[in-house]
Design a protein around this motif. Structure first.
Motif, PDB file in Angstrom:
ATOM      1  N   ARG A 271      26.613  22.057  17.051  1.00 18.94           N
ATOM      2  CA  ARG A 271      26.454  22.412  15.365  1.00 18.94           C
ATOM      3  C   ARG A 271      26.664  23.884  15.479  1.00 18.94           C
ATOM      4  NH1 ARG A 271      20.778  20.565  12.915  1.00 18.94           N
ATOM      5  NH2 ARG A 271      20.134  21.483  15.355  1.00 18.94           N
ATOM      6  N   LEU A 272      27.509  24.089  14.448  1.00 21.47           N
ATOM      7  CA  LEU A 272      27.722  25.532  14.252  1.00 21.47           C
ATOM      8  C   LEU A 272      27.947  25.924  13.045  1.00 21.47           C
ATOM      9  CD1 LEU A 272      29.647  28.194  15.245  1.00 21.47           C
ATOM     10  CD2 LEU A 272      31.055  26.584  14.781  1.00 21.47           C
ATOM     11  N   LEU A 273      26.244  27.115  13.098  1.00 18.44           N
ATOM     12  CA  LEU A 273      26.573  27.824  11.729  1.00 18.44           C
ATOM     13  C   LEU A 273      28.465  28.042  11.260  1.00 18.44           C
ATOM     14  CD1 LEU A 273      24.679  28.097   9.101  1.00 18.44           C
ATOM     15  CD2 LEU A 273      24.048  30.492  10.301  1.00 18.44           C
ATOM     16  N   VAL A 274      28.016  27.994  10.312  1.00 20.70           N
ATOM     17  CA  VAL A 274      29.661  28.674   9.079  1.00 20.70           C
ATOM     18  C   VAL A 274      28.928  29.278   8.227  1.00 20.70           C
ATOM     19  CG1 VAL A 274      31.486  28.504   8.234  1.00 20.70           C
ATOM     20  CG2 VAL A 274      30.427  27.646  10.780  1.00 20.70           C
ATOM     21  N   GLN A 275      30.153  30.324   7.451  1.00 23.13           N
ATOM     22  CA  GLN A 275      29.675  31.344   6.301  1.00 23.13           C
ATOM     23  C   GLN A 275      31.131  31.093   5.910  1.00 23.13           C
ATOM     24  OE1 GLN A 275      29.807  35.090   5.613  1.00 23.13           O
ATOM     25  NE2 GLN A 275      27.958  34.927   4.739  1.00 23.13           N
ATOM     26  N   HIS A 276      31.460  30.483   4.753  1.00 23.11           N
ATOM     27  CA  HIS A 276      32.530  29.827   3.636  1.00 23.11           C
ATOM     28  C   HIS A 276      32.354  30.655   2.413  1.00 23.11           C
ATOM     29  CE1 HIS A 276      30.476  26.819   1.162  1.00 23.11           C
ATOM     30  NE2 HIS A 276      29.451  26.538   2.169  1.00 23.11           N
TER      31      HIS A 276
ATOM     32  N   GLU B 287      28.191  31.837   1.314  1.00 21.76           N
ATOM     33  CA  GLU B 287      27.828  30.592   1.436  1.00 21.76           C
ATOM     34  C   GLU B 287      27.585  30.309   2.793  1.00 21.76           C
ATOM     35  OE1 GLU B 287      25.996  28.069  -2.542  1.00 21.76           O
ATOM     36  OE2 GLU B 287      28.592  28.331  -2.449  1.00 21.76           O
ATOM     37  N   LEU B 288      26.699  28.757   3.426  1.00 18.74           N
ATOM     38  CA  LEU B 288      26.688  28.701   4.481  1.00 18.74           C
ATOM     39  C   LEU B 288      26.695  26.531   4.458  1.00 18.74           C
ATOM     40  CD1 LEU B 288      23.372  30.044   5.759  1.00 18.74           C
ATOM     41  CD2 LEU B 288      25.773  31.012   6.362  1.00 18.74           C
ATOM     42  N   LEU B 289      27.068  26.708   5.642  1.00 19.01           N
ATOM     43  CA  LEU B 289      27.673  25.272   6.069  1.00 19.01           C
ATOM     44  C   LEU B 289      27.001  24.821   7.921  1.00 19.01           C
ATOM     45  CD1 LEU B 289      29.978  24.590   7.722  1.00 19.01           C
ATOM     46  CD2 LEU B 289      31.635  25.006   5.363  1.00 19.01           C
ATOM     47  N   VAL B 290      26.694  23.938   7.669  1.00 24.67           N
ATOM     48  CA  VAL B 290      26.404  23.014   9.759  1.00 24.67           C
ATOM     49  C   VAL B 290      27.563  22.105   9.922  1.00 24.67           C
ATOM     50  CG1 VAL B 290      24.627  22.626  11.009  1.00 24.67           C
ATOM     51  CG2 VAL B 290      24.124  24.157   9.437  1.00 24.67           C
ATOM     52  N   TRP B 291      28.599  22.784  10.681  1.00 24.27           N
ATOM     53  CA  TRP B 291      29.460  21.869  11.551  1.00 24.27           C
ATOM     54  C   TRP B 291      29.413  21.499  12.318  1.00 24.27           C
ATOM     55  CZ3 TRP B 291      34.545  24.984  12.779  1.00 24.27           C
ATOM     56  CH2 TRP B 291      35.326  23.704  13.599  1.00 24.27           C
ATOM     57  N   ASP B 292      29.430  20.063  12.886  1.00 26.26           N
ATOM     58  CA  ASP B 292      29.099  19.360  13.476  1.00 26.26           C
ATOM     59  C   ASP B 292      30.517  19.158  14.950  1.00 26.26           C
ATOM     60  OD1 ASP B 292      29.640  17.857  16.432  1.00 26.26           O
ATOM     61  OD2 ASP B 292      26.915  16.640  15.387  1.00 26.26           O
TER      62      ASP B 292
ATOM     63  N   GLU C  62      30.457  18.065   8.846  1.00 24.39           N
ATOM     64  CA  GLU C  62      29.475  18.993   8.737  1.00 24.39           C
ATOM     65  C   GLU C  62      28.566  18.730   6.859  1.00 24.39           C
ATOM     66  OE1 GLU C  62      32.027  21.086   4.942  1.00 24.39           O
ATOM     67  OE2 GLU C  62      33.017  21.352   6.878  1.00 24.39           O
ATOM     68  N   THR C  63      27.622  20.146   6.575  1.00 21.93           N
ATOM     69  CA  THR C  63      26.847  19.919   5.860  1.00 21.93           C
ATOM     70  C   THR C  63      26.838  21.238   4.775  1.00 21.93           C
ATOM     71  OG1 THR C  63      24.950  18.367   6.914  1.00 21.93           O
ATOM     72  CG2 THR C  63      24.309  19.575   5.136  1.00 21.93           C
ATOM     73  N   GLU C  64      27.289  21.006   4.011  1.00 24.83           N
ATOM     74  CA  GLU C  64      26.743  22.167   3.034  1.00 24.83           C
ATOM     75  C   GLU C  64      25.568  22.782   2.678  1.00 24.83           C
ATOM     76  OE1 GLU C  64      29.935  23.032   0.130  1.00 24.83           O
ATOM     77  OE2 GLU C  64      31.552  22.174   0.570  1.00 24.83           O
ATOM     78  N   LEU C  65      24.925  23.546   2.734  1.00 25.36           N
ATOM     79  CA  LEU C  65      23.489  23.944   2.636  1.00 25.36           C
ATOM     80  C   LEU C  65      23.527  24.454   1.025  1.00 25.36           C
ATOM     81  CD1 LEU C  65      22.025  25.919   5.481  1.00 25.36           C
ATOM     82  CD2 LEU C  65      22.782  23.422   5.238  1.00 25.36           C
ATOM     83  N   ASP C  66      22.827  23.661   0.260  1.00 17.33           N
ATOM     84  CA  ASP C  66      22.603  24.128  -0.930  1.00 17.33           C
ATOM     85  C   ASP C  66      21.500  24.633  -0.923  1.00 17.33           C
ATOM     86  OD1 ASP C  66      22.745  24.040  -3.959  1.00 17.33           O
ATOM     87  OD2 ASP C  66      22.462  22.406  -4.293  1.00 17.33           O
ATOM     88  N   ILE C  67      21.787  26.825  -0.912  1.00 16.25           N
ATOM     89  CA  ILE C  67      20.740  27.201  -1.496  1.00 16.25           C
ATOM     90  C   ILE C  67      20.925  28.095  -2.440  1.00 16.25           C
ATOM     91  CG2 ILE C  67      19.744  29.223  -0.157  1.00 16.25           C
ATOM     92  CD1 ILE C  67      21.116  28.197   2.971  1.00 16.25           C
ATOM     93  N   ASP C  68      19.399  27.764  -3.568  1.00 14.93           N
ATOM     94  CA  ASP C  68      19.366  28.311  -4.840  1.00 14.93           C
ATOM     95  C   ASP C  68      19.141  29.328  -5.398  1.00 14.93           C
ATOM     96  OD1 ASP C  68      19.792  27.939  -7.665  1.00 14.93           O
ATOM     97  OD2 ASP C  68      18.561  27.174  -7.846  1.00 14.93           O
ATOM     98  N   LEU C  69      20.145  30.386  -4.552  1.00  9.83           N
ATOM     99  CA  LEU C  69      19.786  32.137  -4.849  1.00  9.83           C
ATOM    100  C   LEU C  69      21.209  32.510  -5.239  1.00  9.83           C
ATOM    101  CD1 LEU C  69      18.622  33.049  -1.548  1.00  9.83           C
ATOM    102  CD2 LEU C  69      16.748  32.693  -3.478  1.00  9.83           C
TER     103      LEU C  69
END
Length: 609
Positions: A229-234, A241-246, A252-259
């Motif tokens: 898994r690679l942490l990626v900024q998109h 924002e961030l996603l985790v890419w296997d 991939e999983t986009e992270l829904d961070i409400d900020l």
């Protein structure tokens, strides 16, 4: 140099009051330290940079013995360093007098041996990434021909990638099987794509590109062995924002961070959570994000600026913090919530300063955010300096700045403008300067200038524009395109003649310019001319101070001389300070000298000295 330019005046004393004079100098002279970094598999072996010697240099910290050692000692300082994962070696980048061109060298963490070139058969160049493993290392080099990436293992070095486009080494997996590189083969270095390759045979494993105008940044692989898994900024939704890419399953999983605002991040050592750095309206904060539950927990840092952060193997978070009034400090927050100072540099703490407030001004491209500071004087319609940040992809923040503080001590109000092109306000705001750089930002500066005058803050006859690097470019451009607004200008290491700058600058900057303008000066001659300060030199009427380094690869000296020659021919009042370094100085005495020159020049131009 074709013309003998008038030298800048160096004051023996900048401020009349002895206590104020001592205070501003003490802020610059006080020792400071960065957030420490540490060896991946030997976390007791840490490094940081500090100005304790009077020059910014690299230091080694053996946490087990609690001993500190100055590693580098170079006339113009050293800022770029890392450790090998076993903690046995310190690598630092060795250039010449600040020119940024050179090679990585290494020396034992414990010292005792002179540093030597780390990989002998990698050519010198501008740095383009470095990843060090136990059995493999990857290093990037940029030069006039483009980018080249090298791998070294089993005593052999192999160039595994070369391109005329900008590229760099980005991340190495924990088990050293996978290497992520950033590239701009699509022609836009400001919005890169990612490629993951096998370190066994350098074959491709996975690719990711989000398309035109949407960049990707590889932040870090998971700290677990065997975890791909690679942490990626998109920026798919118009902000970072961030996603985790296997990368092996290419899921991939986009992270829904409400900020609000934008975020970056890094892994916790167990790979179960992320440390989130959040930026919004000039201030940053820290959070822990649990990947399994999507729970976001604040680490309760006070409002201000986070100047770097990392998670230790025990889960504690080390970070630097400051705000405009309070000098920076490196702290550690334990998992149970206790927080204490981690590193105290030697000597006395620097004197504090005054807080900043916020101004939100409607501009032609939307609402412009500015940070505003007022000196402690009983006066309306103040002399005001507009400090324009560099980058352009950066932002002014609610952070401690000895530079801002000295202007306040001198009686100036200070306005810092996060113009279009600044980061932290979304992709559209950052990219709004494409195709018309410089002139677009100055529309926002003009709107904030109008607000400062109409609100009663600024005396319209005593407004100074100042900045360094891109801020220096904007300063010269403002003096020529907005001459009625400015009583003086202070430009440090600026772009002054854009076509000549393009010819002489490092290739990474040429790639950036091509992406920003939409092509090279040969392809877009009229646009480069329209956006170049030298085009408007005939309209400049305010006194100008220019400061420049002889060895600057980003804003080279020849194009600055071209501009000054034109000023000299017009007999516009100006002064020039030239120094033996690159894109700024890491020597504290030199910094103090330049600051005194800048503020003294502005005070004289406004009749304050």
């Amino acid at each position: 140099m074709s013309t003998q330019h008038p030298a800048a005046k160096v004051p023996d004393q900048l401020l009349a009051e002895p206590a104020a004079e001592a205070r501003w100098r003490a802020r610059f002279a006080a020792a400071r330290v960065s957030v420490p970094d540490w060896a991946l598999d030997a976390p007791q072996a840490s490094i940081y940079v500090s100005n304790a010697s009077g020059v910014w240099e690299v230091y080694a910290w053996d946490r087990a013995a609690d001993t500190h050692r100055q590693v580098t000692d170079r006339p113009n300082g050293t800022m770029h360093a890392t450790t090998s994962p076993d903690g046995q070696w310190i690598w630092w980048f060795d250039d010449t007098d600040g020119d940024e061109f050179g090679s990585w060298v290494r020396e034992p963490f414990a010292g005792g041996t002179t540093a030597a070139k780390a990989v002998a058969d990698v050519p010198d160049g501008y740095p383009a990434g470095l990843e060090i493993g136990h059995s493999v290392l990857a290093v990037g080099v940029s030069g006039d021909e483009g980018s080249a990436l090298y791998a070294h293992r089993d005593g052999r070095t192999q160039r595994f990638y070369a391109s005329e486009h900008d590229a760099d080494v980005a991340a190495l997996s924990r088990d050293e099987r996978l290497l992520a590189i950033s590239h701009s083969e699509h022609g836009d270095s400001r919005h890169p794509a990612l490629r993951v390759i096998s370190t066994n045979d350098f074959s491709g494993v996975a690719e990711k590109w989000d398309g035109k105008g949407k960049g990707l940044a590889a932040l870090a692989f998971s700290p677990r062995h065997g975890d791909a898994r690679l942490l990626v900024q998109h920026e798919r939704r118009g902000k970072e924002e961030l996603l985790v890419w296997d990368v092996e399953s290419d899921t991939e999983t986009e992270l829904d961070i409400d900020l609000p605002g934008e975020i970056a991040g890094d892994w916790y050592p167990d790979a179960e959570a992320l440390l989130i750095v959040h930026f919004h309206q000039g201030r940053s904060s820290l959070y822990r994000y649990d990947l399994a539950t999507a729970e976001l927990a604040s680490l309760d840092t006070p409002p201000g600026r986070i100047g770097g952060a990392g998670v230790r193997p025990d889960g504690s978070v080390e970070y630097a913090w400051s705000n405009a009034a309070q000098p920076p400090v490196v702290r550690v927050r334990q998992p149970e919530g206790t927080d204490r100072v981690l590193l105290e540099p030697p000597g006395e703490r620097p004197p504090g300063s005054l807080p900043v407030g916020d101004a939100f001004v409607e501009g032609p491209g939307g609402r412009v955010h500015a940070l505003v500071s007022r000196p402690q004087v009983d006066e309306e319609r103040l002399p005001t300096v507009f400090l324009l940040h560099g980058g352009p992809h950066a932002a002014d923040e609610d952070r401690f700045s000895a530079y801002r503080a000295v202007w306040l001590d001198a009686g100036f109000a200070v306005v810092e403008v996060n113009y279009r092109g600044s980061t932290g306000y979304g992709s559209q705001w950052r990219d709004a300067i494409e195709g018309r750089p410089g002139l677009t930002e100055l529309e926002d500066v003009a709107a904030v200038h109008d607000w400062a005058v109409s609100s009663g803050l600024a005396d319209p006859a005593r407004c100074v524009v100042s900045g360094a690097s891109w801020g220096g470019y904007l300063t010269l451009l403002a003096l020529g395109t907005q001459p009625q607004r400015w009583a003086a200008g202070v430009a440090g290491v600026p772009v002054a003649d854009y076509v000549a700058a393009y010819e002489d600058e490092m290739e990474q900057l040429r790639a950036f310019d091509r992406a920003l303008f939409g092509g090279s000066p040969q392809e877009l001659a009229s646009l480069y001319e329209e956006c170049s300060p030298i085009t408007y030199v005939e309209a400049v009427r305010a006194p100008v101070l220019v400061l420049a380094g002889d060895n600057d690869p980003r804003c080279p000296i020849r194009q600055i001389e071209n501009y000054l020659d034109r000023l000299a021919a017009r007999q516009v009042p100006y002064e020039f300070y030239r120094y033996d370094a690159g894109h700024g100085s890491l020597v504290i005495a030199e910094t103090v000298k330049q600051v005194a020159i800048e503020v003294h020049f502005a005070m004289r131009a406004l009749g304050m000295s």
